[in-house]
Design a protein around this motif. Structure first.
Motif, PDB file in Angstrom:
ATOM      1  N   ILE A   1       0.840  -1.190   0.000  1.00  9.53           N
ATOM      2  CA  ILE A   1       0.000   0.000   0.000  1.00  9.53           C
ATOM      3  C   ILE A   1       0.882   1.251   0.000  1.00  9.53           C
ATOM      4  CG2 ILE A   1      -0.196  -0.025   2.531  1.00  9.53           C
ATOM      5  CD1 ILE A   1      -2.981   1.216   2.235  1.00  9.53           C
ATOM      6  N   ASN A   2       0.544   2.243  -0.834  1.00 10.68           N
ATOM      7  CA  ASN A   2       1.296   3.490  -0.860  1.00 10.68           C
ATOM      8  C   ASN A   2       1.339   4.106   0.533  1.00 10.68           C
ATOM      9  OD1 ASN A   2       1.834   3.389  -3.606  1.00 10.68           O
ATOM     10  ND2 ASN A   2       0.090   4.667  -4.179  1.00 10.68           N
ATOM     11  N   GLY A   3       2.474   4.695   0.878  1.00 10.62           N
ATOM     12  CA  GLY A   3       2.638   5.300   2.198  1.00 10.62           C
ATOM     13  C   GLY A   3       1.665   6.443   2.439  1.00 10.62           C
ATOM     14  N   PRO A   4       1.341   6.703   3.706  1.00 13.74           N
ATOM     15  CA  PRO A   4       0.328   7.716   4.020  1.00 13.74           C
ATOM     16  C   PRO A   4       0.862   9.128   4.218  1.00 13.74           C
ATOM     17  CG  PRO A   4       0.950   6.598   6.015  1.00 13.74           C
ATOM     18  CD  PRO A   4       1.768   5.964   4.906  1.00 13.74           C
ATOM     19  N   TYR A   5      -0.063  10.060   4.088  1.00 14.15           N
ATOM     20  CA  TYR A   5       0.121  11.414   4.594  1.00 14.15           C
ATOM     21  C   TYR A   5      -0.621  11.429   5.917  1.00 14.15           C
ATOM     22  CZ  TYR A   5       1.639  12.350  -0.133  1.00 14.15           C
ATOM     23  OH  TYR A   5       2.313  12.310  -1.323  1.00 14.15           O
ATOM     24  N   ALA A   6       0.014  11.933   6.957  1.00 11.85           N
ATOM     25  CA  ALA A   6      -0.575  11.844   8.288  1.00 11.85           C
ATOM     26  C   ALA A   6      -0.435  13.171   9.030  1.00 11.85           C
ATOM     27  CB  ALA A   6       0.105  10.739   9.085  1.00 11.85           C
ATOM     28  N   TYR A   7      -1.412  13.432   9.888  1.00 15.02           N
ATOM     29  CA  TYR A   7      -1.333  14.625  10.742  1.00 15.02           C
ATOM     30  C   TYR A   7      -1.369  14.206  12.208  1.00 15.02           C
ATOM     31  CZ  TYR A   7      -6.388  14.130   9.602  1.00 15.02           C
ATOM     32  OH  TYR A   7      -7.649  13.659   9.344  1.00 15.02           O
ATOM     33  N   ASN A   8      -0.923  15.120  13.070  1.00 12.73           N
ATOM     34  CA  ASN A   8      -0.921  14.833  14.498  1.00 12.73           C
ATOM     35  C   ASN A   8      -2.346  14.579  14.978  1.00 12.73           C
ATOM     36  OD1 ASN A   8       1.718  15.685  14.129  1.00 12.73           O
ATOM     37  ND2 ASN A   8       1.832  16.653  16.141  1.00 12.73           N
ATOM     38  N   THR A   9      -2.522  13.534  15.743  1.00  8.63           N
ATOM     39  CA  THR A   9      -3.833  13.165  16.260  1.00  8.63           C
ATOM     40  C   THR A   9      -4.465  14.285  17.072  1.00  8.63           C
ATOM     41  OG1 THR A   9      -3.084  10.867  16.394  1.00  8.63           O
ATOM     42  CG2 THR A   9      -5.053  11.430  17.636  1.00  8.63           C
ATOM     43  N   ASP A  10      -3.654  15.041  17.793  1.00  9.80           N
ATOM     44  CA  ASP A  10      -4.169  16.055  18.710  1.00  9.80           C
ATOM     45  C   ASP A  10      -4.505  17.396  18.053  1.00  9.80           C
ATOM     46  OD1 ASP A  10      -3.978  14.245  20.779  1.00  9.80           O
ATOM     47  OD2 ASP A  10      -1.981  14.910  21.394  1.00  9.80           O
TER      48      ASP A  10
ATOM     49  N   LYS B   1      -7.726  19.520  10.956  1.00 10.13           N
ATOM     50  CA  LYS B   1      -7.479  18.252  10.251  1.00 10.13           C
ATOM     51  C   LYS B   1      -8.360  18.142   9.009  1.00 10.13           C
ATOM     52  CE  LYS B   1      -7.776  15.583  14.050  1.00 10.13           C
ATOM     53  NZ  LYS B   1      -7.672  14.370  14.913  1.00 10.13           N
ATOM     54  N   ALA B   2      -9.612  18.561   9.152  1.00  4.54           N
ATOM     55  CA  ALA B   2     -10.527  18.516   8.002  1.00  4.54           C
ATOM     56  C   ALA B   2     -10.057  19.454   6.901  1.00  4.54           C
ATOM     57  CB  ALA B   2     -11.943  18.892   8.443  1.00  4.54           C
ATOM     58  N   ALA B   3      -9.540  20.609   7.278  1.00  2.00           N
ATOM     59  CA  ALA B   3      -9.056  21.584   6.289  1.00  2.00           C
ATOM     60  C   ALA B   3      -7.819  21.062   5.566  1.00  2.00           C
ATOM     61  CB  ALA B   3      -8.748  22.914   6.984  1.00  2.00           C
ATOM     62  N   ILE B   4      -6.931  20.393   6.303  1.00  3.81           N
ATOM     63  CA  ILE B   4      -5.723  19.823   5.691  1.00  3.81           C
ATOM     64  C   ILE B   4      -6.111  18.747   4.675  1.00  3.81           C
ATOM     65  CG2 ILE B   4      -3.686  18.381   6.123  1.00  3.81           C
ATOM     66  CD1 ILE B   4      -3.492  19.799   8.895  1.00  3.81           C
ATOM     67  N   ALA B   5      -7.006  17.836   5.074  1.00  3.76           N
ATOM     68  CA  ALA B   5      -7.429  16.765   4.175  1.00  3.76           C
ATOM     69  C   ALA B   5      -8.097  17.329   2.928  1.00  3.76           C
ATOM     70  CB  ALA B   5      -8.389  15.821   4.911  1.00  3.76           C
ATOM     71  N   LYS B   6      -8.973  18.311   3.112  1.00  3.91           N
ATOM     72  CA  LYS B   6      -9.671  18.915   1.971  1.00  3.91           C
ATOM     73  C   LYS B   6      -8.680  19.558   1.003  1.00  3.91           C
ATOM     74  CE  LYS B   6     -13.557  21.954   0.760  1.00  3.91           C
ATOM     75  NZ  LYS B   6     -12.906  22.528  -0.413  1.00  3.91           N
ATOM     76  N   ALA B   7      -7.685  20.233   1.543  1.00  3.58           N
ATOM     77  CA  ALA B   7      -6.682  20.882   0.691  1.00  3.58           C
ATOM     78  C   ALA B   7      -5.952  19.845  -0.159  1.00  3.58           C
ATOM     79  CB  ALA B   7      -5.698  21.670   1.546  1.00  3.58           C
ATOM     80  N   PHE B   8      -5.618  18.707   0.435  1.00  2.00           N
ATOM     81  CA  PHE B   8      -4.951  17.634  -0.313  1.00  2.00           C
ATOM     82  C   PHE B   8      -5.854  17.117  -1.430  1.00  2.00           C
ATOM     83  CE2 PHE B   8      -1.641  17.641   2.739  1.00  2.00           C
ATOM     84  CZ  PHE B   8      -0.631  16.803   2.293  1.00  2.00           C
ATOM     85  N   PHE B   9      -7.094  16.796  -1.084  1.00  2.00           N
ATOM     86  CA  PHE B   9      -7.993  16.192  -2.071  1.00  2.00           C
ATOM     87  C   PHE B   9      -8.356  17.163  -3.194  1.00  2.00           C
ATOM     88  CE2 PHE B   9      -9.401  13.653   1.832  1.00  2.00           C
ATOM     89  CZ  PHE B   9      -8.455  12.665   1.588  1.00  2.00           C
TER      90      PHE B   9
END
Length: 310
Positions: free
Chosen positions: A240-249, A255-263
């Protein structure tokens, strides 16, 4: 009219709440650090990632700083300390981070041009060499990438074990960690190692293909090497291709804004997105941390092999 006023007032309240929430996280995180591990030389990484990081800064409304980590361990420890908010991981390094207690969550990984989300670990040799199988290389030199590399160390050791080679250091004359995927290919091209482990998606999408396109590989007479100067003698199962990850905290709305920017990147800033992979990727695929549970089990297995060999 009364109902309409209530609806409008409710919508305004939600908009205000959303704006206030965004302001809250922007006050706490006026700058975000995005870390990547170089698969190529540092200047190449900077050129590849800078446009995308500029796009993220624009989309998120705060400064996003690119950090080129020396190795996977630096990314792991940076996220552990909270100095890195967003990270590009390999599958194995992400699993290692999780196994050692780092609070990090996957939200995406790369989608290949054909829509798939995986790649392979391969063993390359020079096409001019006599080696047809890995077993032919007993006593020869093996080039690996990094202890926390998926395709450059962990999967190769897993594959070797399936061939009955549980102790790579005992089978090969020398096992060398070269530090990057590019360095492993360079070591092979220059004859420092006889076989090199590396990542490979298809004939046109791999570290080797990128290096050949850049003219980085030369024969002894100075002429440019070509694809048919190299040969794959073993290919792993799909990884599986490696992930992009953000700090859990991090705040949920951040976090939603970061994911949206990527997509949104492939449509909002296609040039920046295409620069990341020389146009070889289709987009970012939504992912969750559980998608790497299988890799985590593989890491545990490889750790067990090392303990037996020591």
């Amino acid at each position: 009219m009364f109902t309409r006023r209530i609806i409008l007032a409710g919508a305004a309240a939600l908009a205000f709440a959303g704006s206030a929430s965004a302001q809250d996280w922007k006050a706490k995180y006026p700058e975000l650090t995005f870390a990547v591990v170089p698969a190529e030389n540092a200047s190449g990484v900077t050129e590849r990632w800078t446009p995308f990081v500029a796009y993220l800064s624009k989309e998120l409304g705060v400064k996003v700083t690119l950090r080129i980590a020396n190795d996977y361990a630096a990314v792991i420890e940076g996220q552990r300390a909270g100095n890195i908010q967003i990270a590009s991981y390999g599958s194995a390094s992400f699993s290692r981070a999780r196994l050692t207690g780092v609070k990090t969550d996957a939200f995406a990984n790369d989608m290949n041009a054909d829509g798939s989300t995986g790649y392979y670990s391969v063993f390359f040799v020079k096409a001019s060499s006599p080696y047809k199988t890995v077993e032919d290389l007993k006593g020869k030199n093996l080039g690996l990438v990094d202890p926390n590399s998926t395709s450059g160390n962990n999967v190769p050791r897993f594959e070797l074990n399936k061939m009955g080679i549980a102790n790579a250091e005992g089978f090969f004359g020398k096992v060398v960690f070269t530090g990057s995927h590019e360095n492993a290919v360079l070591a092979l091209s220059q004859g420092t190692v006889d076989v090199a482990a590396n990542q490979w998606t298809n004939e046109d999408d791999s570290t080797l293909a990128q290096m050949l396109t850049k003219g980085m590989l030369k024969n002894a007479n100075g002429s440019a090497m070509k694809k048919d100067d190299f040969r794959i003698i073993h290919k792993s199962a799909l990884i599986i291709n490696g992930p992009y990850a953000y700090n859990t905290d991090l705040p949920e709305d951040l976090k939603a804004a970061i994911a949206k920017a990527f997509f949104d990147a492939p449509t909002k800033d296609k040039a920046a997105f295409d620069r990341l992979s020389d146009g070889q990727k289709k987009g970012f695929h939504p992912a969750t941390t559980k998608d790497w549970d299988g890799t985590t089990e593989l890491i545990k297995f490889v750790d067990g092999l090392r303990k037996k060999a020591s």
